[in-house]
Design an enzyme around this catalytic site. Structure first.
Site, mmCIF file in Angstrom:
data_model
loop_
_atom_site.group_PDB
_atom_site.id
_atom_site.type_symbol
_atom_site.label_atom_id
_atom_site.label_comp_id
_atom_site.label_asym_id
_atom_site.label_seq_id
_atom_site.Cartn_x
_atom_site.Cartn_y
_atom_site.Cartn_z
ATOM 1 N N ARG A 20 0.854 -1.204 0.000
ATOM 2 C CA ARG A 20 0.000 0.000 0.000
ATOM 3 C C ARG A 20 0.881 1.242 0.000
ATOM 4 O O ARG A 20 0.622 2.218 -0.682
ATOM 5 C CB ARG A 20 -0.958 -0.004 1.201
ATOM 6 C CG ARG A 20 -1.700 1.322 1.354
ATOM 7 C CD ARG A 20 -2.962 1.259 2.220
ATOM 8 N NE ARG A 20 -2.905 0.364 3.358
ATOM 9 C CZ ARG A 20 -2.167 0.554 4.465
ATOM 10 N NH1 ARG A 20 -1.422 1.636 4.597
ATOM 11 N NH2 ARG A 20 -2.185 -0.343 5.439
ATOM 12 N N TYR A 49 -16.835 16.692 -15.161
ATOM 13 C CA TYR A 49 -17.118 15.267 -15.389
ATOM 14 C C TYR A 49 -18.125 14.802 -14.324
ATOM 15 O O TYR A 49 -17.994 15.146 -13.141
ATOM 16 C CB TYR A 49 -15.799 14.487 -15.283
ATOM 17 C CG TYR A 49 -15.988 13.000 -15.266
ATOM 18 C CD1 TYR A 49 -16.278 12.314 -16.440
ATOM 19 C CD2 TYR A 49 -15.879 12.277 -14.082
ATOM 20 C CE1 TYR A 49 -16.460 10.943 -16.423
ATOM 21 C CE2 TYR A 49 -16.055 10.899 -14.067
ATOM 22 C CZ TYR A 49 -16.351 10.248 -15.241
ATOM 23 O OH TYR A 49 -16.534 8.894 -15.221
ATOM 24 N N ASP A 72 -7.556 18.887 -14.151
ATOM 25 C CA ASP A 72 -7.842 17.522 -14.601
ATOM 26 C C ASP A 72 -7.441 17.471 -16.072
ATOM 27 O O ASP A 72 -8.102 18.059 -16.938
ATOM 28 C CB ASP A 72 -9.334 17.210 -14.409
ATOM 29 C CG ASP A 72 -9.695 15.794 -14.847
ATOM 30 O OD1 ASP A 72 -9.002 15.238 -15.726
ATOM 31 O OD2 ASP A 72 -10.696 15.259 -14.335
ATOM 32 N N LYS A 101 -8.346 6.562 -19.337
ATOM 33 C CA LYS A 101 -8.637 7.122 -20.660
ATOM 34 C C LYS A 101 -7.366 7.076 -21.529
ATOM 35 O O LYS A 101 -6.892 6.003 -21.805
ATOM 36 C CB LYS A 101 -9.203 8.528 -20.487
ATOM 37 C CG LYS A 101 -10.283 8.643 -19.384
ATOM 38 C CD LYS A 101 -11.553 7.880 -19.674
ATOM 39 C CE LYS A 101 -12.491 7.755 -18.477
ATOM 40 N NZ LYS A 101 -12.805 8.989 -17.759
HETATM 41 C C1 LIG Z 1 -13.286 9.319 -16.410
HETATM 42 C C2 LIG Z 1 -12.935 10.658 -15.848
HETATM 43 C C3 LIG Z 1 -12.722 10.844 -14.465
HETATM 44 C C4 LIG Z 1 -12.920 9.738 -13.448
HETATM 45 O O1 LIG Z 1 -11.981 8.751 -13.607
HETATM 46 P P1 LIG Z 1 -12.241 7.194 -13.219
HETATM 47 O O2 LIG Z 1 -10.977 6.557 -13.638
HETATM 48 O O3 LIG Z 1 -13.443 6.745 -14.002
HETATM 49 O O4 LIG Z 1 -12.474 7.158 -11.751
HETATM 50 C C5 LIG Z 1 -12.348 12.106 -14.030
HETATM 51 N N1 LIG Z 1 -12.218 13.128 -14.882
HETATM 52 C C6 LIG Z 1 -12.438 13.000 -16.219
HETATM 53 C C7 LIG Z 1 -12.275 14.186 -17.112
HETATM 54 C C8 LIG Z 1 -12.800 11.764 -16.739
HETATM 55 O O5 LIG Z 1 -13.038 11.640 -18.064
#
Ligand SMILES: *Cc1c(COP(=O)(O)O)cnc(C)c1O
Length: 402
Positions: A71, A124, A197, A222
């Protein structure tokens, strides 16, 4: 020191090396080499998946490379964390089980009950839910503001209470663009941090830390992972107090990326530059096709000079990304039919993988904001343009639209 009292891994490898060691190399070289030297015992060129929870100690407290418990730290995760830090031009990377786990850890590293955060008014959906349903009951207030309007963001700041200005750029699904240097100035003047982000752009197209941001968030699910086979998240920051707080909370909260998932994301990063170039090439071709199509009333893409964020995007992004949204002239029913009629484009949520995806935000990813200010046009379709043969992608859309 017990695991409960400290942050993650201790020792020299725990920090400082990401920018120092490889800063002179180009992005593609960093993507392939940062964070890992061939294994000294076997010569393995690729980091092993260290499927271990604990580590031999050479006498009590005699840790090898600072590893004590997975962890706190795991060598496969370390390789990913150092690589993504190098790609974002940061000093410290932290890998999590999901993007949302990364976000929650960052918020609880920086904020306390009674604090306030400015968030995108088109955040998001999962991020909005985290703020609205989890952090609000915990005592963290938030105000939504449009990221493309610096004055509105400044007006949403509560002097003395706002700890974070949180932005996404480009946003989802209308691809609004936040001016990162301008928002960094606004946040810093108010004594707040700017968090970006960077999921939609990926570190290949945009490096927020170099533009003044204090922390970068990724859903590595992504573009970083890039193959739709893993869920993960990451944070990247520069040297300093924030890094220490995140390290502590990553271990104390425990939402870490496992070694298998870390390995998949790291493998994805190796080809990020190549994939992003092809995503952008294909997106541009799809935009050109849609812009000429009589069945399409509007194409939303920051690379178009008609897009309100075009100028800012041109300043801070290398290219304009692989996400394209468009409106269907004949309205919602036809938009739903188009989403169901493609063969090569897969009808599904998520984005950023090698395969092309099509979705109807109003009924799918953004259904939960129907009836609010955040409602998206019902004739809107969002595309995550993949890296297939572009002529096939265009032909499939052409068929579905007619
Ligand atoms: C998918 C996404 C998230 C969340 O991420 P997870 O891996 O699904 O928890 C946060 N911000 C953006 C812009 C996203 O596309």
């Amino acid at each position: 020191m017990s695991d409960e009292d400290k942050g993650g891994r201790t020792g020299d490898q725990a920090g400082g090396s990401a920018r120092a060691g490889v800063e002179k190399l180009g992005f593609e070289s960093r993507a392939i080499h940062a964070g890992y030297e061939p294994d000294p015992t076997t010569g393995a060129v690729i980091p092993p998946i260290y499927a271990t929870s604990t580590y031999l100690q050479d006498g009590v407290g005699g840790l090898r490379g600072g590893y004590e418990y997975s962890r706190s730290g795991n060598p496969t995760r370390t390789a990913l964390e150092e690589c993504i830090a190098a790609l974002e031009d940061g000093d410290h990377g932290f890998a999590f089980a999901s993007g949302l786990a990364a976000e929650d850890t960052l918020l609880r590293s920086v904020c306390r009950p009674g604090d306030h955060v400015v968030i995108p008014n088109d955040a998001y959906g999962g991020t909005y839910r985290l703020f609205d349903r989890v952090e609000t009951p915990w005592g963290l207030a938030h105000t939504p503001a449009p990221v493309s309007d610096p004055e509105a963001v400044a007006a949403a700041i509560r002097p003395g209470e706002t700890r974070i200005v949180w932005v996404e750029t480009p946003t989802n699904p209308l691809l609004n663009i936040a001016d990162i240097p301008e928002l960094a100035r606004i946040a810093h003047d108010a004594g707040a941090l700017l968090v970006v982000d960077n999921t939609f752009a990926s570190p290949y197209l945009q490096q927020p830390l170099t533009l003044g941001a204090d922390a970068v968030v990724h859903s590595t699910t992504k573009y970083c992972g890039g193959h739709s086979d893993v869920v993960g998240g990451a944070l990247v920051v520069r040297e300093g107090d924030l890094a220490e707080k995140i390290r502590y909370h990553q271990n104390a909260i425990g939402g870490v990326a496992g070694p298998f998932d870390s390995w998949l994301v790291l493998r994805g990063l190796r080809t990020l530059a190549l994939r992003m170039e092809r995503h952008c090439d294909n997106a541009e071709a799809v935009v050109a096709f849609l812009s000429e199509h009589p069945g399409v009333s509007e194409v939303v893409y920051p690379g178009l000079s008609s897009h309100p964020g075009h100028e800012v995007a041109s300043r801070q992004m290398k290219r304009y990304g692989g996400i394209v949204s468009f409106r269907v002239a004949a309205g919602e029913q036809k938009a739903l039919e188009v989403c169901g009629a493609t063969k090569l484009w897969t009808l599904g949520e998520s984005l950023g993988g090698v395969e092309s995806l099509i979705e109807h935000p109003g009924r799918m990813t953004h259904a939960s904001v129907a009836g609010t200010d955040l409602e998206v046009p019902s004739d809107l379709i969002r595309l995550s343009v993949g890296i297939e043969t572009v002529d096939d992608l265009v032909a499939d859309l052409d068929r579905a639209l007619s």
